[in-house]
Design a protein around this motif. Sequence first.
Motif, PDB file in Angstrom:
ATOM      1  N   ARG B 505       0.821  -1.211   0.000  1.00 36.56           N
ATOM      2  CA  ARG B 505       0.000   0.000   0.000  1.00 36.56           C
ATOM      3  C   ARG B 505       0.859   1.266   0.000  1.00 36.56           C
ATOM      4  O   ARG B 505       0.495   2.261  -0.626  1.00 36.56           O
ATOM      5  CB  ARG B 505      -0.931  -0.005   1.227  1.00 36.56           C
ATOM      6  CG  ARG B 505      -2.161  -0.914   1.034  1.00 36.56           C
ATOM      7  CD  ARG B 505      -2.786  -1.317   2.369  1.00 36.56           C
ATOM      8  NE  ARG B 505      -3.219  -0.173   3.174  1.00 36.56           N
ATOM      9  CZ  ARG B 505      -4.394   0.441   3.046  1.00 36.56           C
ATOM     10  NH1 ARG B 505      -5.248   0.037   2.116  1.00 36.56           N
ATOM     11  NH2 ARG B 505      -4.726   1.438   3.835  1.00 36.56           N
ATOM     12  N   ILE B 506       1.960   1.218   0.693  1.00 38.14           N
ATOM     13  CA  ILE B 506       2.826   2.409   0.706  1.00 38.14           C
ATOM     14  C   ILE B 506       3.259   2.751  -0.724  1.00 38.14           C
ATOM     15  O   ILE B 506       3.215   3.908  -1.151  1.00 38.14           O
ATOM     16  CB  ILE B 506       4.045   2.179   1.625  1.00 38.14           C
ATOM     17  CG1 ILE B 506       3.575   2.132   3.081  1.00 38.14           C
ATOM     18  CG2 ILE B 506       5.104   3.264   1.424  1.00 38.14           C
ATOM     19  CD1 ILE B 506       4.639   1.726   4.083  1.00 38.14           C
ATOM     20  N   LEU B 507       3.647   1.734  -1.476  1.00 37.11           N
ATOM     21  CA  LEU B 507       4.064   2.005  -2.858  1.00 37.11           C
ATOM     22  C   LEU B 507       2.862   2.344  -3.737  1.00 37.11           C
ATOM     23  O   LEU B 507       2.949   3.199  -4.624  1.00 37.11           O
ATOM     24  CB  LEU B 507       4.823   0.803  -3.430  1.00 37.11           C
ATOM     25  CG  LEU B 507       6.212   0.563  -2.829  1.00 37.11           C
ATOM     26  CD1 LEU B 507       6.836  -0.685  -3.441  1.00 37.11           C
ATOM     27  CD2 LEU B 507       7.128   1.779  -3.061  1.00 37.11           C
ATOM     28  N   ALA B 508       1.741   1.665  -3.499  1.00 39.20           N
ATOM     29  CA  ALA B 508       0.560   1.920  -4.331  1.00 39.20           C
ATOM     30  C   ALA B 508       0.074   3.362  -4.144  1.00 39.20           C
ATOM     31  O   ALA B 508      -0.319   4.025  -5.111  1.00 39.20           O
ATOM     32  CB  ALA B 508      -0.553   0.928  -3.992  1.00 39.20           C
ATOM     33  N   PHE B 509       0.115   3.850  -2.916  1.00 45.69           N
ATOM     34  CA  PHE B 509      -0.305   5.232  -2.667  1.00 45.69           C
ATOM     35  C   PHE B 509       0.804   6.219  -3.011  1.00 45.69           C
ATOM     36  O   PHE B 509       0.530   7.351  -3.420  1.00 45.69           O
ATOM     37  CB  PHE B 509      -0.747   5.396  -1.200  1.00 45.69           C
ATOM     38  CG  PHE B 509      -2.140   4.890  -0.947  1.00 45.69           C
ATOM     39  CD1 PHE B 509      -3.222   5.767  -0.962  1.00 45.69           C
ATOM     40  CD2 PHE B 509      -2.380   3.541  -0.726  1.00 45.69           C
ATOM     41  CE1 PHE B 509      -4.524   5.290  -0.746  1.00 45.69           C
ATOM     42  CE2 PHE B 509      -3.664   3.058  -0.516  1.00 45.69           C
ATOM     43  CZ  PHE B 509      -4.745   3.939  -0.522  1.00 45.69           C
ATOM     44  N   GLY B 510       2.038   5.780  -2.849  1.00 47.74           N
ATOM     45  CA  GLY B 510       3.147   6.680  -3.171  1.00 47.74           C
ATOM     46  C   GLY B 510       3.305   6.895  -4.657  1.00 47.74           C
ATOM     47  O   GLY B 510       3.668   7.981  -5.112  1.00 47.74           O
ATOM     48  N   GLY B 511       2.995   5.855  -5.436  1.00 44.89           N
ATOM     49  CA  GLY B 511       3.283   5.899  -6.862  1.00 44.89           C
ATOM     50  C   GLY B 511       2.339   6.771  -7.655  1.00 44.89           C
ATOM     51  O   GLY B 511       2.668   7.207  -8.766  1.00 44.89           O
ATOM     52  N   ASP B 512       1.154   7.046  -7.123  1.00 42.09           N
ATOM     53  CA  ASP B 512       0.223   7.858  -7.913  1.00 42.09           C
ATOM     54  C   ASP B 512      -0.294   9.058  -7.112  1.00 42.09           C
ATOM     55  O   ASP B 512      -1.445   9.478  -7.267  1.00 42.09           O
ATOM     56  CB  ASP B 512      -0.928   6.998  -8.449  1.00 42.09           C
ATOM     57  CG  ASP B 512      -1.784   6.416  -7.327  1.00 42.09           C
ATOM     58  OD1 ASP B 512      -1.530   6.743  -6.147  1.00 42.09           O
ATOM     59  OD2 ASP B 512      -2.688   5.624  -7.640  1.00 42.09           O
ATOM     60  N   GLY B 513       0.569   9.549  -6.235  1.00 36.28           N
ATOM     61  CA  GLY B 513       0.227  10.779  -5.531  1.00 36.28           C
ATOM     62  C   GLY B 513      -0.901  10.625  -4.538  1.00 36.28           C
ATOM     63  O   GLY B 513      -1.629  11.576  -4.267  1.00 36.28           O
ATOM     64  N   GLY B 514      -1.111   9.428  -4.021  1.00 43.69           N
ATOM     65  CA  GLY B 514      -2.037   9.271  -2.911  1.00 43.69           C
ATOM     66  C   GLY B 514      -3.370   8.640  -3.254  1.00 43.69           C
ATOM     67  O   GLY B 514      -4.243   8.528  -2.397  1.00 43.69           O
ATOM     68  N   LYS B 515      -3.528   8.185  -4.513  1.00 46.84           N
ATOM     69  CA  LYS B 515      -4.809   7.573  -4.868  1.00 46.84           C
ATOM     70  C   LYS B 515      -4.833   6.065  -4.551  1.00 46.84           C
ATOM     71  O   LYS B 515      -5.898   5.474  -4.388  1.00 46.84           O
ATOM     72  CB  LYS B 515      -5.114   7.812  -6.346  1.00 46.84           C
ATOM     73  CG  LYS B 515      -5.377   9.298  -6.657  1.00 46.84           C
ATOM     74  CD  LYS B 515      -5.897   9.530  -8.056  1.00 46.84           C
ATOM     75  CE  LYS B 515      -4.794   9.523  -9.105  1.00 46.84           C
ATOM     76  NZ  LYS B 515      -3.838  10.646  -8.976  1.00 46.84           N
ATOM     77  N   GLY B 516      -3.680   5.480  -4.506  1.00 41.20           N
ATOM     78  CA  GLY B 516      -3.610   4.079  -4.102  1.00 41.20           C
ATOM     79  C   GLY B 516      -3.807   3.077  -5.208  1.00 41.20           C
ATOM     80  O   GLY B 516      -3.996   1.893  -4.957  1.00 41.20           O
ATOM     81  N   GLN B 517      -3.751   3.549  -6.463  1.00 38.65           N
ATOM     82  CA  GLN B 517      -3.985   2.623  -7.580  1.00 38.65           C
ATOM     83  C   GLN B 517      -2.710   2.247  -8.326  1.00 38.65           C
ATOM     84  O   GLN B 517      -2.762   1.530  -9.329  1.00 38.65           O
ATOM     85  CB  GLN B 517      -4.964   3.266  -8.587  1.00 38.65           C
ATOM     86  CG  GLN B 517      -6.304   3.637  -7.989  1.00 38.65           C
ATOM     87  CD  GLN B 517      -6.981   2.434  -7.351  1.00 38.65           C
ATOM     88  OE1 GLN B 517      -7.024   1.360  -7.928  1.00 38.65           O
ATOM     89  NE2 GLN B 517      -7.470   2.616  -6.129  1.00 38.65           N
ATOM     90  N   PHE B 518      -1.575   2.744  -7.857  1.00 35.85           N
ATOM     91  CA  PHE B 518      -0.348   2.457  -8.595  1.00 35.85           C
ATOM     92  C   PHE B 518      -0.053   0.958  -8.534  1.00 35.85           C
ATOM     93  O   PHE B 518      -0.108   0.346  -7.477  1.00 35.85           O
ATOM     94  CB  PHE B 518       0.825   3.263  -8.016  1.00 35.85           C
ATOM     95  CG  PHE B 518       2.057   3.155  -8.855  1.00 35.85           C
ATOM     96  CD1 PHE B 518       2.174   3.884 -10.034  1.00 35.85           C
ATOM     97  CD2 PHE B 518       3.086   2.291  -8.494  1.00 35.85           C
ATOM     98  CE1 PHE B 518       3.310   3.764 -10.827  1.00 35.85           C
ATOM     99  CE2 PHE B 518       4.209   2.175  -9.292  1.00 35.85           C
ATOM    100  CZ  PHE B 518       4.325   2.915 -10.453  1.00 35.85           C
TER     101      PHE B 518
END
Lengths: 346, 602
Positions: B505-518
């Motif tokens: 989740r840290i990467l998923a939210f980090g990767g797209d500016g906080g949306k969590g879909q990365f």
Amino acid sequence: MVPVLAVDSEYLFGLIGKFLARDDAGPRHDYGHLDADPRAGILEPWRFPWVDAVFDPDDATQPDNAVTFVHAAADRQPGHVVHLVGSFADLHTPIPLLPLVDTHYATVTLRIRKGEVHHYRLRIDGVWQVDPINPQRMLLDNGVEWSRFFTWGATRRLVLERWESRLLQRLCSHILPFHTADGETFFKRVHDAQGPANRAPHAYRLDESAGAVNFIDKLLAREEAHHLIDYQICLELIDRLLRLRNPVIEPWKLPREVFAELYREMATASVAGWNYGRYGNPRYFLQLLRRHTLTGVFSHPRYGGNAMTLGWKYLEERYRDASGATLFDWGRAIEAPLGRNSAYRG
Amino acid sequence: MERFDVVIIGSGAGGAPIAARLARAGHSVLVLEKGPLLRTQEEHPLGVSDFKRDELFATGAEKRLTLSGVANRFDSFYGSHVEPDLNDEPHIYEGADGLDRATIEGYTAQVVGGGTQLYGAVSLRFSELDLRLGSFNAGRNDIVGDPNGDVRREARDWPIDYATLEPYYCEAERLIGINGTRTNQGKPFSADHYQTPYAPNPISAYVATGMDALGLPRYRTPLAVITEDHAPSGRIVPAAAEAAKTGYVNRYGDPLGLKSNTWVALLRPLSGMANFTLRANCVVTHLEMAGDRIGKVVYRDVAGRPVEVAGKLVVVACSAIESVRLLLLSGERDPAFTARLNGNGLLGRYFLTHCFGGAEAIMPGRFDKSVSLDSDWATDACASEDFIRSQGLWAGGAIYNNTSDQALPISLARTHGSQDMDTIWQTFADDTALTGDALNAFFDANFGTRLSVSFMANQVPLFDNRIELHPSISDKWGRRVAYIRKTWHSHDVHLMNVFAEQCRRILAFGGDGGKGQFPVSEFGAIYMAANARARIANHILGGMRFGSDAADSVLDPNCRAWQFDNLYVTDGAFMPTSGGANPTLTIQANALRVADQLLARL
Ligand SMILES: Cc1cc2nc3c(=O)[nH]c(=O)nc-3n(C[C@H](O)[C@H](O)[C@H](O)COP(=O)(O)OP(=O)(O)OC[C@H]3O[C@@H](n4cnc5c(N)ncnc54)[C@H](O)[C@@H]3O)c2cc1C
């Protein structure tokens, strides 16, 4: 006179304990290439003589290595008298190896130029002989066997034949990215950037493997001598097979596509015309070659590959941010003269 | 026979702090260290260091296993210059298939400084709760994946609490030399001795964004690397800015001595003292007892000759597996030794490492990861009681990002598809499609783009997880080698899944500016690896746990063997639970605590 370097016993102990000290002299380190040789009881005997860096405050090119010769008396008794002669010095003036504190080891550390290959012999208890530890040996023209070593960045071919290294170069370049359109542009630019006087030696200019073949030659001469046989057999099989496929052209001169096709076949372990009786799995050789080639092209140039740091420069150039700054600034960490770190000396 | 006030075996995290304390107090101290003294360039007679910024130092040429009786005989392996050779001194583990294999897992480094020479230098404290997991879990019935109540039965409180250890954490942080930040740490601090961290690598901004988006308070990962001149060890930071930030960090010794290994931080400053003796390249083969004391320490010197010494006090700190082995081997020679040390059969039992794993993704953009230390951001959010209870866990852990991994070209290739020393190079060699343009594409996709987030969490202590002597395989001295027998508990699997998801989740939210879909394709934990039973994360703990009940522990609260007057064990072996963070700072802090006890005795 070759200069003797003063090192302390702490340094010398560090070259010895892990590798030489032991009770069990059984062949723990025979990977099938040493037979009953007593060196199979030594860990990494190829490390001897030990070739290290030495910092020269007066010469920015850092031209020398510190080479430490070690003799371990077979009877583990101190006090054996050992001398050394070698091609790095006058062959008529034996250099003494001095006892290491009160142990059965005797050592000497010499300052020897980088990029050189040398042969030497030891006089142990009055008898001239090859170094009993070092697995590297060579026959001189007069048929006498000498021990051999090479210093950092040596480029003289040691274990591969000329035809073998030419063929190998073609295989390496197929693996590496330098024969691609991007690679060629890069090579041309690096080459043109050198003024005519500094231009790379001819061999490197044409060598799309950026020194990988030289790296492999040195690796097979030393650390991975157990794989020399893989190269010798497979290159011979490849040579024969390519001659059958293309009787008129020397194998190493064949067009790229031929090597691409050969590579593809080897990857599936089914190569038309391969002599499976002599070498069971061509894919195994390919895997070996892949590891060696990649290591050769990106490792520190001291190992003989990454010629002119071309491997590192390729990535340095390829990866840049919007402002043009590199995203692989390898020179920042690496010692001068290769890199530009002002604190680290290599 | 030479006599010393204290003989310390092993110069790493557990041994060196005691040596420093006692030598400074004027006692005669002998440190026996199996590995060589490898020096920084400024101390070295050749003006260069024995450590190099050279990828082939971390993982060298291929060697082959020749040992008979192991299922991986004839397999390739790749050593470093400071790890023992597998044919000379392997660790053997029992695989899930019941077959024995040799492994490099379970060794840190054999050199003066031990594992601290090569470590990533992540220097976290354990949490206050980590030291009282027995009472925390007593009576709980909400623990997931624990049908037989093993967790409740096996969890233990430490015999000391956080408040007792806390001043020693402070002292360790001051003496060792650590950079980091205190704000947002979940652990109480009575003093802040951190040096100022360097700017993070820009790729770590994704982790900061992800942690912020998820409301996980973050702090700069404390790293044992000096960024400023360090008075306690006399070290000076060179003028070249951020000289230590190179990517040659984890698994590399530091030629400049800026990484705070125990040699440069603790032992080297003692070098001129007449009452301090360090003997490198000396392997202790066994201890001999005299009544209720260790009467002799027997070692082989650099030439392989046996030597005997005596100490009023004897401290064993060989790193847990090797310490257990040394004591088992000593006991083999003398049943009375075994009876005294191992009356309750716990020697070698409750061997521990960490539950570990994480997530990894290819992030947008490219960064120069070769300008980095090992980690930039950490969070203690998953060490809180709330989090632990909400997930049905028995304990928590730390999460931090790795910055220096795969920063250099060979390491990128050789760790392609493999994360450990036993399988390194395999995938790259196997992935024969990677040539020419495809190899370009591989570098384009992966070089300077990969970011990973890891967790380190408590592993359930189990009686059957143990270190023994291997029945048939011996080292080059004819000493039987360590035999590692361990599995992961079903609750460990649950815990690792929970933590891996947090990392994802840290990467998923980090990767797209906080949306969590990365998209984060790779996440998981160590129990999934083919050689999961071997894997130890370089964190080698337990096997001689301390406690306040002699029937339930091997060491007393001061890390003294219960039935021996003068035998102490201070490497990671003393831990009854593995803590929710990388262990080295805790080993060092505890060693300083034990040193105070020893001072009172001398
Ligand atoms: C690549 C790597 C990265 C790591 N990263 C981190 C990190 O970021 N953070 C963290 O907290 N931890 C990290 N660790 C783990 C850390 O190194 C260990 O936790 C720590 O060193 C353990 O301390 P110790 O005293 O138990 O053992 P060590 O520090 O390993 O010291 C034991 C010493 O005893 C010596 N010895 C063994 N047997 C004998 C004998 N018979 N006679 C004489 N001497 C002997 C050994 O040679 C060794 O020097 C890492 C380890 C590695 C290898």
